[in-house]
Design a protein around this motif. Structure first.
Motif, short mmCIF file in Angstrom:
data_model
loop_
_atom_site.label_atom_id
_atom_site.label_comp_id
_atom_site.label_asym_id
_atom_site.label_seq_id
_atom_site.Cartn_x
_atom_site.Cartn_y
_atom_site.Cartn_z
N UNK A 119 -8.82 -5.70 1.69
CA UNK A 119 -9.34 -5.71 0.32
C UNK A 119 -8.39 -4.95 -0.62
N UNK A 120 -7.91 -3.79 -0.19
CA UNK A 120 -7.04 -2.99 -1.05
C UNK A 120 -5.72 -3.71 -1.29
N UNK A 121 -5.16 -4.32 -0.27
CA UNK A 121 -3.87 -4.99 -0.43
C UNK A 121 -3.98 -6.25 -1.27
N UNK A 122 -5.15 -6.88 -1.29
CA UNK A 122 -5.34 -8.02 -2.18
C UNK A 122 -5.61 -7.52 -3.60
N UNK A 123 -6.40 -6.49 -3.74
CA UNK A 123 -6.73 -5.95 -5.07
C UNK A 123 -5.51 -5.36 -5.76
N UNK A 124 -4.75 -4.55 -5.05
CA UNK A 124 -3.58 -3.86 -5.60
C UNK A 124 -2.33 -4.45 -4.96
N UNK A 125 -1.62 -5.28 -5.67
CA UNK A 125 -0.47 -5.97 -5.09
C UNK A 125 0.71 -5.03 -4.87
N UNK A 126 0.76 -3.96 -5.66
CA UNK A 126 1.91 -3.07 -5.62
C UNK A 126 1.48 -1.62 -5.52
N UNK A 127 2.44 -0.75 -5.26
CA UNK A 127 2.20 0.69 -5.33
C UNK A 127 1.57 1.04 -6.68
N UNK A 128 0.63 1.98 -6.66
CA UNK A 128 -0.09 2.33 -7.89
C UNK A 128 0.64 3.40 -8.70
N UNK A 129 1.82 3.83 -8.26
CA UNK A 129 2.59 4.79 -9.04
C UNK A 129 3.02 4.22 -10.38
N UNK A 130 3.15 5.04 -11.40
CA UNK A 130 3.52 4.54 -12.73
C UNK A 130 4.83 3.76 -12.70
N UNK A 131 4.76 2.50 -13.12
CA UNK A 131 5.95 1.66 -13.21
C UNK A 131 6.50 1.15 -11.91
N UNK A 132 5.83 1.39 -10.79
CA UNK A 132 6.37 1.02 -9.48
C UNK A 132 6.03 -0.43 -9.15
N UNK A 133 6.99 -1.13 -8.56
CA UNK A 133 6.78 -2.52 -8.17
C UNK A 133 6.90 -2.72 -6.66
N UNK A 158 -8.99 4.72 -2.17
CA UNK A 158 -7.81 4.25 -1.46
C UNK A 158 -6.96 3.41 -2.41
N UNK A 159 -5.66 3.56 -2.31
CA UNK A 159 -4.72 2.73 -3.08
C UNK A 159 -3.36 2.78 -2.42
N UNK A 160 -2.56 1.73 -2.56
CA UNK A 160 -1.22 1.74 -1.97
C UNK A 160 -0.27 2.67 -2.73
N UNK A 161 0.46 3.45 -1.98
CA UNK A 161 1.45 4.36 -2.57
C UNK A 161 2.72 4.31 -1.73
N UNK A 162 3.83 4.07 -2.37
CA UNK A 162 5.10 3.95 -1.67
C UNK A 162 5.60 5.33 -1.24
N UNK A 163 6.71 5.33 -0.50
CA UNK A 163 7.26 6.60 0.00
C UNK A 163 7.71 7.50 -1.14
#
Length: 237
Positions: A119-133, A158-163
């Motif tokens: 669900x999270x990966x469908x809802x949030x396609x990208x990292x939720x950091x400002x300006x992150x793709x 929960x939300x995706x966050x890159x390294x």
């Protein structure tokens, strides 16, 4: 259908996804009128096709549909081969309360898995950091409020966050999620950044003019634009 080169017609979309009958993971995503996710889940049924195209193994097929479209297409003879798929999506929507309970089935778990992770990966396609793709699939499923500080493993935490952005909460930033999929970052200098992913199904462009449509001329003025229609196609990737 929206692919790597942009939107394609409904007939092309249906043919392309029908070729993914074997090996692909099929998912549905019911979206609101702005294209944001309401409910997502796996699909077991596949469309019935008269001639089966050469199978393509692997990949993911996502069918994006609004509630209004779902009700409109059920029983539509133009998409009869998709009747079983539409019925399965309609059953899921009717049982949406149970579907959503599954997203909070393990609030104390250390990691988001299964239905919640999908669900999270469908809802949030990208990292939720400002300006992150950075893609959500290449990011961690991060607790907005840290798990070690009582943060629950549920949709709104929960939300995706890159390294790059995952460690920011240890660098003086604060992060909250006022509502599912909406993230508020406060920098160490006190600046606020509100992030939300793009709609998972953006608005479709206006259709190309049909052949024979009157062109604009000095004598006639601008030609009337063709009416915007919605073909009973499905979106996939």
């Amino acid at each position: 259908m929206v692919g790597l080169v942009g939107p394609v017609g409904a007939d092309v979309a249906r043919t392309a996804v029908a070729a993914q009958r074997c090996g692909a993971a099929w998912k549905f995503a019911i979206v609101d009128t702005n294209g944001y996710l309401l409910l997502a889940g796996p699909l077991r049924r596949r469309p019935r096709t008269v001639t089966r195209p050469r199978a393509v193994r692997g990949g993911v097929v996502e069918l994006h549909i609004t509630v209004e479209e779902l009700h409109r297409y059920i029983g539509d003879p133009r998409v009869a081969e998709w009747a079983g798929v539409l019925a399965e999506i309609a059953d899921a929507w009717a049982d949406r309360d149970r579907f959503r309970e599954r997203l909070a089935a393990h609030p104390g778990a250390r990691f988001a898995r299964g239905a919640l992770a999908d669900h999270i990966r469908i809802r949030d396609r990208n990292c939720v950091g400002p300006g992150c793709t950075r893609s959500a699939r290449r990011s961690d499923l991060d607790h907005t409020r840290e798990h070690g500080r009582g943060g629950r493993t549920v949709e709104i935490n929960i939300g995706p966050a890159c390294k790059r952005h995952h460690p920011d909460k240890d660098r003086g930033w604060t992060l909250t999620q006022p509502e599912p999929g909406v993230f508020l970052w406060i920098s160490s200098l006190g600046r606020a950044y509100r992030t939300r992913g793009e709609p998972i199904r953006p608005d479709l462009p206006e259709p190309d003019p049909a052949s024979g449509v009157q062109e604009e001329s000095a004598a006639t003025g601008p030609a009337a634009p063709p009416p915007r229609t919605t073909d009973p196609g499905t979106a996939g990737r």
